[in-house]
Design a protein around this motif. Sequence first.
Motif, PDB file in Angstrom:
ATOM      1  N   ASP A 112       0.870  -1.175   0.000  1.00  0.00           N
ATOM      2  CA  ASP A 112       0.000   0.000   0.000  1.00  0.00           C
ATOM      3  C   ASP A 112       0.906   1.224   0.000  1.00  0.00           C
ATOM      4  OD1 ASP A 112      -2.047   1.836   0.191  1.00  0.00           O
ATOM      5  OD2 ASP A 112      -2.502   1.426   2.296  1.00  0.00           O
ATOM      6  N   GLY A 113       1.237   1.701  -1.182  1.00  0.00           N
ATOM      7  CA  GLY A 113       2.128   2.848  -1.299  1.00  0.00           C
ATOM      8  C   GLY A 113       3.511   2.528  -0.778  1.00  0.00           C
ATOM      9  N   GLU A 114       3.942   3.263   0.241  1.00  0.00           N
ATOM     10  CA  GLU A 114       5.272   3.063   0.820  1.00  0.00           C
ATOM     11  C   GLU A 114       5.331   1.893   1.796  1.00  0.00           C
ATOM     12  OE1 GLU A 114       6.000   6.919   2.578  1.00  0.00           O
ATOM     13  OE2 GLU A 114       6.916   7.666   0.741  1.00  0.00           O
ATOM     14  N   ASP A 115       4.186   1.364   2.181  1.00  0.00           N
ATOM     15  CA  ASP A 115       4.134   0.293   3.182  1.00  0.00           C
ATOM     16  C   ASP A 115       3.946  -1.073   2.548  1.00  0.00           C
ATOM     17  OD1 ASP A 115       4.288   1.613   5.850  1.00  0.00           O
ATOM     18  OD2 ASP A 115       2.570   2.703   5.046  1.00  0.00           O
ATOM     19  N   ALA A 116       4.587  -2.052   3.160  1.00  0.00           N
ATOM     20  CA  ALA A 116       4.442  -3.452   2.749  1.00  0.00           C
ATOM     21  C   ALA A 116       4.336  -4.310   3.997  1.00  0.00           C
ATOM     22  CB  ALA A 116       5.634  -3.900   1.918  1.00  0.00           C
ATOM     23  N   VAL A 117       3.478  -5.305   3.944  1.00  0.00           N
ATOM     24  CA  VAL A 117       3.390  -6.312   4.993  1.00  0.00           C
ATOM     25  C   VAL A 117       3.617  -7.662   4.326  1.00  0.00           C
ATOM     26  CG1 VAL A 117       1.920  -7.434   6.718  1.00  0.00           C
ATOM     27  CG2 VAL A 117       1.817  -4.946   6.416  1.00  0.00           C
ATOM     28  N   VAL A 118       4.569  -8.397   4.876  1.00  0.00           N
ATOM     29  CA  VAL A 118       4.940  -9.698   4.332  1.00  0.00           C
ATOM     30  C   VAL A 118       4.563 -10.754   5.360  1.00  0.00           C
ATOM     31  CG1 VAL A 118       6.848 -11.111   3.481  1.00  0.00           C
ATOM     32  CG2 VAL A 118       6.850  -8.630   3.070  1.00  0.00           C
ATOM     33  N   LEU A 119       3.757 -11.715   4.945  1.00  0.00           N
ATOM     34  CA  LEU A 119       3.303 -12.799   5.819  1.00  0.00           C
ATOM     35  C   LEU A 119       3.950 -14.104   5.394  1.00  0.00           C
ATOM     36  CD1 LEU A 119      -0.535 -12.024   5.839  1.00  0.00           C
ATOM     37  CD2 LEU A 119       1.195 -11.240   7.473  1.00  0.00           C
ATOM     38  N   GLY A 120       4.301 -14.919   6.374  1.00  0.00           N
ATOM     39  CA  GLY A 120       4.891 -16.205   6.037  1.00  0.00           C
ATOM     40  C   GLY A 120       5.140 -17.055   7.263  1.00  0.00           C
ATOM     41  N   ARG A 121       6.024 -18.015   7.097  1.00  0.00           N
ATOM     42  CA  ARG A 121       6.371 -18.948   8.166  1.00  0.00           C
ATOM     43  C   ARG A 121       7.865 -19.213   8.101  1.00  0.00           C
ATOM     44  NH1 ARG A 121       6.723 -24.717   8.066  1.00  0.00           N
ATOM     45  NH2 ARG A 121       6.729 -25.529  10.181  1.00  0.00           N
ATOM     46  N   MET A 122       8.462 -19.355   9.292  1.00  0.00           N
ATOM     47  CA  MET A 122       9.879 -19.687   9.351  1.00  0.00           C
ATOM     48  C   MET A 122      10.119 -20.747  10.409  1.00  0.00           C
ATOM     49  SD  MET A 122      11.506 -16.347  11.154  1.00  0.00           S
ATOM     50  CE  MET A 122      10.446 -15.333  12.170  1.00  0.00           C
ATOM     51  N   VAL A 123      11.099 -21.572  10.144  1.00  0.00           N
ATOM     52  CA  VAL A 123      11.590 -22.548  11.107  1.00  0.00           C
ATOM     53  C   VAL A 123      13.095 -22.348  11.161  1.00  0.00           C
ATOM     54  CG1 VAL A 123      11.788 -24.989  11.738  1.00  0.00           C
ATOM     55  CG2 VAL A 123       9.752 -24.174  10.498  1.00  0.00           C
ATOM     56  N   GLN A 124      13.594 -22.110  12.361  1.00  0.00           N
ATOM     57  CA  GLN A 124      15.018 -21.863  12.559  1.00  0.00           C
ATOM     58  C   GLN A 124      15.526 -22.770  13.674  1.00  0.00           C
ATOM     59  OE1 GLN A 124      16.657 -19.122  11.044  1.00  0.00           O
ATOM     60  NE2 GLN A 124      14.998 -17.829  10.373  1.00  0.00           N
ATOM     61  N   LYS A 125      16.720 -23.292  13.500  1.00  0.00           N
ATOM     62  CA  LYS A 125      17.368 -24.022  14.587  1.00  0.00           C
ATOM     63  C   LYS A 125      18.154 -22.997  15.398  1.00  0.00           C
ATOM     64  CE  LYS A 125      20.507 -27.816  15.626  1.00  0.00           C
ATOM     65  NZ  LYS A 125      21.354 -28.864  15.032  1.00  0.00           N
ATOM     66  N   VAL A 126      17.903 -22.954  16.697  1.00  0.00           N
ATOM     67  CA  VAL A 126      18.618 -22.041  17.592  1.00  0.00           C
ATOM     68  C   VAL A 126      19.917 -22.729  17.975  1.00  0.00           C
ATOM     69  CG1 VAL A 126      18.528 -20.785  19.769  1.00  0.00           C
ATOM     70  CG2 VAL A 126      16.454 -21.028  18.380  1.00  0.00           C
ATOM     71  N   LYS A 127      21.031 -22.216  17.492  1.00  0.00           N
ATOM     72  CA  LYS A 127      22.327 -22.880  17.655  1.00  0.00           C
ATOM     73  C   LYS A 127      22.735 -23.111  19.111  1.00  0.00           C
ATOM     74  CE  LYS A 127      24.222 -21.442  13.203  1.00  0.00           C
ATOM     75  NZ  LYS A 127      25.284 -20.643  12.546  1.00  0.00           N
ATOM     76  N   PRO A 128      22.547 -22.133  20.022  1.00  0.00           N
ATOM     77  CA  PRO A 128      22.997 -22.377  21.402  1.00  0.00           C
ATOM     78  C   PRO A 128      22.249 -23.508  22.121  1.00  0.00           C
ATOM     79  CG  PRO A 128      22.742 -20.026  21.031  1.00  0.00           C
ATOM     80  CD  PRO A 128      22.162 -20.736  19.835  1.00  0.00           C
ATOM     81  N   THR A 129      20.997 -23.783  21.699  1.00  0.00           N
ATOM     82  CA  THR A 129      20.213 -24.806  22.400  1.00  0.00           C
ATOM     83  C   THR A 129      19.939 -26.040  21.552  1.00  0.00           C
ATOM     84  OG1 THR A 129      18.080 -23.887  21.687  1.00  0.00           O
ATOM     85  CG2 THR A 129      19.033 -23.056  23.775  1.00  0.00           C
ATOM     86  N   GLY A 130      20.032 -25.907  20.234  1.00  0.00           N
ATOM     87  CA  GLY A 130      19.679 -26.996  19.342  1.00  0.00           C
ATOM     88  C   GLY A 130      18.183 -27.145  19.132  1.00  0.00           C
ATOM     89  N   LEU A 131      17.383 -26.268  19.754  1.00  0.00           N
ATOM     90  CA  LEU A 131      15.931 -26.327  19.638  1.00  0.00           C
ATOM     91  C   LEU A 131      15.447 -25.604  18.391  1.00  0.00           C
ATOM     92  CD1 LEU A 131      15.023 -25.598  23.369  1.00  0.00           C
ATOM     93  CD2 LEU A 131      15.048 -27.825  22.201  1.00  0.00           C
ATOM     94  N   LEU A 132      14.259 -25.996  17.907  1.00  0.00           N
ATOM     95  CA  LEU A 132      13.672 -25.348  16.743  1.00  0.00           C
ATOM     96  C   LEU A 132      12.744 -24.220  17.164  1.00  0.00           C
ATOM     97  CD1 LEU A 132      12.803 -28.307  14.344  1.00  0.00           C
ATOM     98  CD2 LEU A 132      14.774 -26.764  14.255  1.00  0.00           C
ATOM     99  N   PHE A 133      12.813 -23.139  16.435  1.00  0.00           N
ATOM    100  CA  PHE A 133      11.893 -22.016  16.563  1.00  0.00           C
ATOM    101  C   PHE A 133      11.034 -22.033  15.315  1.00  0.00           C
ATOM    102  CE2 PHE A 133      11.431 -17.335  15.496  1.00  0.00           C
ATOM    103  CZ  PHE A 133      10.294 -17.173  16.259  1.00  0.00           C
ATOM    104  N   ASP A 134       9.751 -22.352  15.487  1.00  0.00           N
ATOM    105  CA  ASP A 134       8.801 -22.493  14.388  1.00  0.00           C
ATOM    106  C   ASP A 134       7.719 -21.443  14.600  1.00  0.00           C
ATOM    107  OD1 ASP A 134       6.841 -23.266  12.553  1.00  0.00           O
ATOM    108  OD2 ASP A 134       7.050 -25.399  12.995  1.00  0.00           O
TER     109      ASP A 134
END
Length: 132
Positions: free
Chosen positions: A77-99
């Motif tokens: 919308d003009g100068e503004d953008a909203v991006v929707l999605g999904r991410m899964v990341q492995k948190v290196k210090p713990t080995g746990l997943l962030f979904d």
Amino acid sequence: MSDTRTVIDEFFRRVGNGDIAGLGEFFAETVDLNVYGAEEVPWTGRRTTKAEAVAFFKTLPEYLQPQEFSVAKVFIDGEDAVVLGRMVQKVKPTGLLFDSPFAFHFTVVDGKITRYIAYEDSLALARSFGVG
């Protein structure tokens, strides 16, 4: 490259290709970048300069290993953008997943990102980082 859609598309193309060093050219000298979340998570908080924005993106690979990242929808919308999605990341210090689903709010003025606000499951992020 000045219109909002072009800037956002190129930004995500570079992020996807791991071109973190090249992201600096997208940010204005003054920026409103904010990632909400627990203070114990190193990359949360507000940044207000281009240098801080670039440092933010350079810091992420120290702690996160991408597993999945998908953009479902981009709203412009003009100068503004909203991006929707999904991410899964492995948190290196713990080995746990962030979904988490995400929404990123961008504002692009004269071809430069002046706002980047990340909305994600900050509780899940804190827990996968071993907080709470």
